[in-house]
Design a protein around this motif. Sequence first.
Motif, PDB file in Angstrom:
ATOM      1  N   ASN A   3       0.820  -1.205   0.000  1.00  0.00           N
ATOM      2  CA  ASN A   3       0.000   0.000   0.000  1.00  0.00           C
ATOM      3  C   ASN A   3       0.858   1.261   0.000  1.00  0.00           C
ATOM      4  OD1 ASN A   3      -2.466  -1.453   0.136  1.00  0.00           O
ATOM      5  ND2 ASN A   3      -2.216  -1.712   2.336  1.00  0.00           N
ATOM      6  N   LEU A   4       2.185   1.102   0.078  1.00  0.00           N
ATOM      7  CA  LEU A   4       3.068   2.261   0.037  1.00  0.00           C
ATOM      8  C   LEU A   4       2.979   2.938  -1.329  1.00  0.00           C
ATOM      9  CD1 LEU A   4       6.005   0.609   1.971  1.00  0.00           C
ATOM     10  CD2 LEU A   4       4.798   2.683   2.680  1.00  0.00           C
ATOM     11  N   PRO A   5       3.210   4.253  -1.388  1.00  0.00           N
ATOM     12  CA  PRO A   5       2.924   5.013  -2.614  1.00  0.00           C
ATOM     13  C   PRO A   5       3.642   4.519  -3.858  1.00  0.00           C
ATOM     14  CG  PRO A   5       3.290   6.496  -0.771  1.00  0.00           C
ATOM     15  CD  PRO A   5       3.633   5.124  -0.277  1.00  0.00           C
ATOM     16  N   TRP A   6       4.839   3.964  -3.715  1.00  0.00           N
ATOM     17  CA  TRP A   6       5.606   3.543  -4.891  1.00  0.00           C
ATOM     18  C   TRP A   6       5.328   2.100  -5.303  1.00  0.00           C
ATOM     19  CZ3 TRP A   6       7.734   5.041  -0.202  1.00  0.00           C
ATOM     20  CH2 TRP A   6       8.153   4.009   0.631  1.00  0.00           C
ATOM     21  N   SER A   7       4.375   1.448  -4.643  1.00  0.00           N
ATOM     22  CA  SER A   7       4.153   0.026  -4.929  1.00  0.00           C
ATOM     23  C   SER A   7       3.770  -0.221  -6.384  1.00  0.00           C
ATOM     24  CB  SER A   7       3.086  -0.559  -3.995  1.00  0.00           C
ATOM     25  OG  SER A   7       1.824   0.033  -4.220  1.00  0.00           O
ATOM     26  N   GLU A   8       3.100   0.737  -7.007  1.00  0.00           N
ATOM     27  CA  GLU A   8       2.703   0.549  -8.413  1.00  0.00           C
ATOM     28  C   GLU A   8       3.919   0.497  -9.335  1.00  0.00           C
ATOM     29  OE1 GLU A   8       1.930   5.170  -9.785  1.00  0.00           O
ATOM     30  OE2 GLU A   8       0.235   3.940  -9.137  1.00  0.00           O
ATOM     31  N   ALA A   9       5.065   0.990  -8.858  1.00  0.00           N
ATOM     32  CA  ALA A   9       6.282   0.950  -9.666  1.00  0.00           C
ATOM     33  C   ALA A   9       7.026  -0.370  -9.530  1.00  0.00           C
ATOM     34  CB  ALA A   9       7.210   2.105  -9.272  1.00  0.00           C
ATOM     35  N   LEU A  10       6.549  -1.266  -8.686  1.00  0.00           N
ATOM     36  CA  LEU A  10       7.217  -2.547  -8.456  1.00  0.00           C
ATOM     37  C   LEU A  10       6.639  -3.592  -9.404  1.00  0.00           C
ATOM     38  CD1 LEU A  10       7.101  -2.500  -4.555  1.00  0.00           C
ATOM     39  CD2 LEU A  10       9.060  -1.918  -6.005  1.00  0.00           C
ATOM     40  N   PRO A  11       7.440  -4.152 -10.278  1.00  0.00           N
ATOM     41  CA  PRO A  11       6.908  -5.100 -11.274  1.00  0.00           C
ATOM     42  C   PRO A  11       6.303  -6.358 -10.662  1.00  0.00           C
ATOM     43  CG  PRO A  11       9.110  -4.350 -11.904  1.00  0.00           C
ATOM     44  CD  PRO A  11       8.874  -3.894 -10.503  1.00  0.00           C
ATOM     45  N   TRP A  12       6.635  -6.653  -9.416  1.00  0.00           N
ATOM     46  CA  TRP A  12       6.119  -7.861  -8.763  1.00  0.00           C
ATOM     47  C   TRP A  12       4.908  -7.568  -7.864  1.00  0.00           C
ATOM     48  CZ3 TRP A  12      11.066  -5.894  -8.195  1.00  0.00           C
ATOM     49  CH2 TRP A  12      11.299  -5.116  -7.050  1.00  0.00           C
ATOM     50  N   SER A  13       4.482  -6.313  -7.785  1.00  0.00           N
ATOM     51  CA  SER A  13       3.473  -5.922  -6.808  1.00  0.00           C
ATOM     52  C   SER A  13       2.205  -6.770  -6.894  1.00  0.00           C
ATOM     53  CB  SER A  13       3.131  -4.444  -6.973  1.00  0.00           C
ATOM     54  OG  SER A  13       2.143  -4.049  -6.061  1.00  0.00           O
ATOM     55  N   SER A  14       1.630  -6.880  -8.068  1.00  0.00           N
ATOM     56  CA  SER A  14       0.374  -7.606  -8.227  1.00  0.00           C
ATOM     57  C   SER A  14       0.529  -9.078  -7.855  1.00  0.00           C
ATOM     58  CB  SER A  14      -0.120  -7.472  -9.661  1.00  0.00           C
ATOM     59  OG  SER A  14      -1.311  -8.202  -9.859  1.00  0.00           O
ATOM     60  N   ASP A  15       1.568  -9.717  -8.376  1.00  0.00           N
ATOM     61  CA  ASP A  15       1.787 -11.130  -8.069  1.00  0.00           C
ATOM     62  C   ASP A  15       2.049 -11.343  -6.587  1.00  0.00           C
ATOM     63  OD1 ASP A  15       1.472 -11.986 -10.688  1.00  0.00           O
ATOM     64  OD2 ASP A  15       3.603 -11.815 -11.155  1.00  0.00           O
ATOM     65  N   TYR A  16       2.820 -10.450  -5.982  1.00  0.00           N
ATOM     66  CA  TYR A  16       3.170 -10.633  -4.575  1.00  0.00           C
ATOM     67  C   TYR A  16       1.976 -10.414  -3.651  1.00  0.00           C
ATOM     68  CZ  TYR A  16       8.177 -11.592  -4.708  1.00  0.00           C
ATOM     69  OH  TYR A  16       9.399 -12.206  -4.862  1.00  0.00           O
ATOM     70  N   ARG A  17       1.081  -9.530  -4.021  1.00  0.00           N
ATOM     71  CA  ARG A  17      -0.139  -9.389  -3.222  1.00  0.00           C
ATOM     72  C   ARG A  17      -0.884 -10.728  -3.172  1.00  0.00           C
ATOM     73  NH1 ARG A  17      -2.238  -4.041  -2.421  1.00  0.00           N
ATOM     74  NH2 ARG A  17      -1.023  -2.430  -3.482  1.00  0.00           N
ATOM     75  N   ARG A  18      -0.963 -11.374  -4.319  1.00  0.00           N
ATOM     76  CA  ARG A  18      -1.642 -12.671  -4.378  1.00  0.00           C
ATOM     77  C   ARG A  18      -0.853 -13.732  -3.614  1.00  0.00           C
ATOM     78  NH1 ARG A  18      -1.953 -12.618  -9.214  1.00  0.00           N
ATOM     79  NH2 ARG A  18      -0.229 -13.966  -9.883  1.00  0.00           N
ATOM     80  N   HIS A  19       0.460 -13.744  -3.768  1.00  0.00           N
ATOM     81  CA  HIS A  19       1.280 -14.712  -3.042  1.00  0.00           C
ATOM     82  C   HIS A  19       1.121 -14.562  -1.527  1.00  0.00           C
ATOM     83  CE1 HIS A  19       2.874 -15.698  -6.851  1.00  0.00           C
ATOM     84  NE2 HIS A  19       3.972 -14.968  -6.844  1.00  0.00           N
TER      85      HIS A  19
END
Length: 212
Positions: A86-102
Amino acid sequence: MGAREVAFSAILQRLYGAPTKVPRARLADLPPSAQREILRAYRSLGGVLDIPVLAPGNWDFAFAGGLLFELDEDLHFNRYRASTFNLPWSEALPWSSDYRRHCLVGEEMCMKSGRFGARWTSAATSRMFGAGDPPGVLTSRGSPRWKQRALYDAIKDAVSVHSGQHRLARISIHDVISGVSVNDLLHGKRKVSESAVHEFLAARTTIFRPVR
């Protein structure tokens, strides 16, 4: 190194050459706005110190040109790590979506591995986050060590986005490359072409985005 780390290291060296060393990620490497966000994350995780000393460990693997890799195994996926996306730069992390699910599907595995001894709490992590719940219990206090690991992962994420000196790729044992789980790949149960691994890692690598 564990068996999976050894296997991953061998793959990386075939792809990127000899490893090197780079300094650890530090809160001071971040712009003031990102430092404030990390300290807010510390508080939201239950941090109790007025001036915490936040000191993530070494990068897992480092190569020339500031190219960094982190191999995230069982203990990195739980509700605390999920909150850091939920940190502001999370959208810049290429793994963000997958890691939320993991983090959602991997918490049970994290619990199996991480409910014992220093994997749950320690004197140092209790000072940072207060006394935790009894081992294996995740209520209001939870696991101090899990919280520390999540926060330190978030600091490394932030440095990779903001520093302009490093590019980071995270890979999880829960990831799937060409239909094969990374866990099976690193245990030698199944194979994937190294070109497929290289393509996957390239897609997972951060791009520097200066603060405006």
